[in-house]
Each structure stands twice: as structure tokens, then as C-alpha cells.
Design an enzyme around this catalytic site. Structure first.
Site, PDB file in Angstrom:
ATOM      1  N   GLY A  61      52.312  -1.644  20.231  1.00 19.36           N
ATOM      2  CA  GLY A  61      52.464  -2.173  18.878  1.00 19.36           C
ATOM      3  C   GLY A  61      52.707  -1.028  17.925  1.00 19.36           C
ATOM      4  O   GLY A  61      52.389   0.131  18.230  1.00 19.36           O
ATOM      5  N   GLN A 107      52.936   3.462   9.974  1.00 23.40           N
ATOM      6  CA  GLN A 107      52.895   4.540  10.971  1.00 23.40           C
ATOM      7  C   GLN A 107      54.188   5.350  11.021  1.00 23.40           C
ATOM      8  O   GLN A 107      54.209   6.434  11.593  1.00 23.40           O
ATOM      9  CB  GLN A 107      52.599   3.965  12.362  1.00 23.40           C
ATOM     10  N   CYS A 118      45.649   4.659  19.456  1.00 30.37           N
ATOM     11  CA  CYS A 118      46.604   4.470  18.363  1.00 30.37           C
ATOM     12  C   CYS A 118      47.610   5.606  18.407  1.00 30.37           C
ATOM     13  O   CYS A 118      47.227   6.763  18.576  1.00 30.37           O
ATOM     14  CB  CYS A 118      45.853   4.479  17.037  1.00 30.37           C
ATOM     15  N   LEU A 119      48.885   5.270  18.257  1.00 32.54           N
ATOM     16  CA  LEU A 119      49.921   6.307  18.274  1.00 32.54           C
ATOM     17  C   LEU A 119      49.732   7.302  17.134  1.00 32.54           C
ATOM     18  O   LEU A 119      50.208   8.433  17.218  1.00 32.54           O
ATOM     19  CB  LEU A 119      51.314   5.669  18.190  1.00 32.54           C
ATOM     20  N   HIS A 151      44.739  -4.991  15.431  1.00 29.92           N
ATOM     21  CA  HIS A 151      44.892  -3.550  15.217  1.00 29.92           C
ATOM     22  C   HIS A 151      46.085  -3.265  14.284  1.00 29.92           C
ATOM     23  O   HIS A 151      45.971  -2.492  13.333  1.00 29.92           O
ATOM     24  CB  HIS A 151      45.081  -2.873  16.589  1.00 29.92           C
ATOM     25  N   GLU A 152      47.231  -3.913  14.562  1.00 33.98           N
ATOM     26  CA  GLU A 152      48.444  -3.631  13.767  1.00 33.98           C
ATOM     27  C   GLU A 152      48.319  -4.152  12.342  1.00 33.98           C
ATOM     28  O   GLU A 152      48.765  -3.497  11.395  1.00 33.98           O
ATOM     29  CB  GLU A 152      49.688  -4.208  14.444  1.00 33.98           C
ATOM     30  N   HIS A 175      46.495  -1.863  10.093  1.00 32.85           N
ATOM     31  CA  HIS A 175      47.299  -0.744   9.573  1.00 32.85           C
ATOM     32  C   HIS A 175      47.903  -1.084   8.209  1.00 32.85           C
ATOM     33  O   HIS A 175      48.058  -0.211   7.363  1.00 32.85           O
ATOM     34  CB  HIS A 175      48.451  -0.412  10.530  1.00 32.85           C
TER      35      HIS A 175
END
Ligand code: ZN
Length: 183
Positions: A46, A51, A99-100, A141-142, A145
Site C-alpha cells: 500500500g 508518502q 511502512c515504506l 494503515h494507509e 497516513h
């Protein structure tokens, strides 16, 4: 299409609340395609627009088929504009997340096992997605953000946050306690 640069913890754009998207059209479609390419390139499941440094309400989600063969939603790509959790069901469940934007760390986070997400596609058409299990976790999670929230914010016990370290000698990954991570 192009791969965009993923920003990491410490960058203030990850902490901003993102704006709703009102303009649908070619630019948004291109940006969404770039987001998908960036997510795949980074081996992510995701990605949220903040991000890549864009504080607008867009997420892309794609759960891999590998390891989730039983799940009919595995391998399906979701591109959601202005996503919102309109229903969350069940008891909060623990599960590991990374997380990226926080490379090298994983932690145990409590999430709802089922959520209903509403939003729009890139053309503005209404979408409604019911997600369970890992997919529900990714959506939570997304969407966090978009509100400037990172998974580490949900971890109170520092023991639940671990650092992933590559052993130089064996090339294998191991975990060690991370201590506090502030960003
Ligand atoms: Zn993330």
C-alpha cells in the site's frame, strides 16, 4: 509512468493532514498510475500520497497473491480517492506492520479485522470496499497516513517495535528491540 521518491520519517509532510481531492481528470489518473508503479517498485502492499510528498487524499493498495491464496481480494488493485472508513467491526487484533516511510522497522499494531471503506475512483465514481484481515489492516494503515498518523503512533510498548537488521555474514535478517522511535 514514473517511480516517485518515497519520503521517510522526519519529513514534516508525513505529519500533515491531507486535503480532499476535488479535481478528477488526466492529472489525477497519471498521479495514481505513478503511485501504483512506485508501490510495486518498492515491493509495498500500500502507499498513500503523503508518502511521495503530496498531501492529498489518495491511496493505492494491493495485497500480494503469494501467501494469501485463500483470500479472494489478494492480487486485486485498489486505487481510492478520498477514502474513509465508514464501518469498523470486530475486536481489535494484533498484527505486524512495516511502512515504506519507516524503513528497517516493524511493530505490532492493533487493528480492526473488518472495515468498510468508502471513497471514489480516479474518475470520481463512488466506491465501497469491504475488507477483512490483512487487507483491512492495510486500509487502516494507509488512511492513517492521510491524517498524518504513522503506525508507530499506535505502539505504546517499546518492546513491540523491532528493528530489522541484516546480518552481514549470513545475509539473513534478524530482529532486535528498537527502543523508542520519534518522528
Ligand atoms: Zn505506511
Amino acid at each position: 509512468m514514473s517511480v516517485l521518491k518515497i519520503i521517510t520519517i522526519g519529513d514534516p509532510r508525513l505529519r500533515k493532514k491531507s486535503r480532499p481531492i476535488r479535481q478528477f481528470g488526466k492529472n489525477l489518473e497519471k498521479f495514481a498510475r505513478d503511485m501504483v508503479e512506485t508501490m510495486r517498485h518498492a515491493d509495498g502492499v500500500g502507499l498513500a500520497a503523503p508518502q511521495v510528498g503530496v498531501n492529498e487524499r489518495l491511496i493505492v493498495v494491493e495485497m500480494p497473491e503469494e501467501g494469501f491464496e485463500e483470500d479472494p481480494q489478494a492480487g486485486q488493485l485498489f486505487v481510492v480517492v478520498n477514502p474513509e472508513i465508514v464501518r469498523a467491526k470486530g475486536q481489535l487484533e494484533p498484527g505486524d506492520e512495516g511502512c515504506l516511510s519507516i524503513p528497517g522497522y516493524i511493530g505490532e499494531v492493533m487493528r480492526y479485522p473488518t472495515v468498510v471503506v468508502r471513497g471514489q475512483d480516479v474518475r470520481g465514481k463512488p466506491l465501497r470496499i469491504k475488507a477483512h484481515g490483512f487487507l483491512a489492516r492495510i486500509f487502516q494503515h494507509e488512511i492513517d497516513h492521510l491524517n498524518g498518523v504513522l503506525f508507530i503512533d499506535h505502539i505504546q510498548d517499546p518492546e513491540k517495535l523491532r528493528r530489522i537488521v541484516k546480518d552481514q555474514a549470513t545475509d539473513e535478517y534478524r530482529e532486535e528491540p528498537a527502543g523508542a522511535l520519534v518522528g
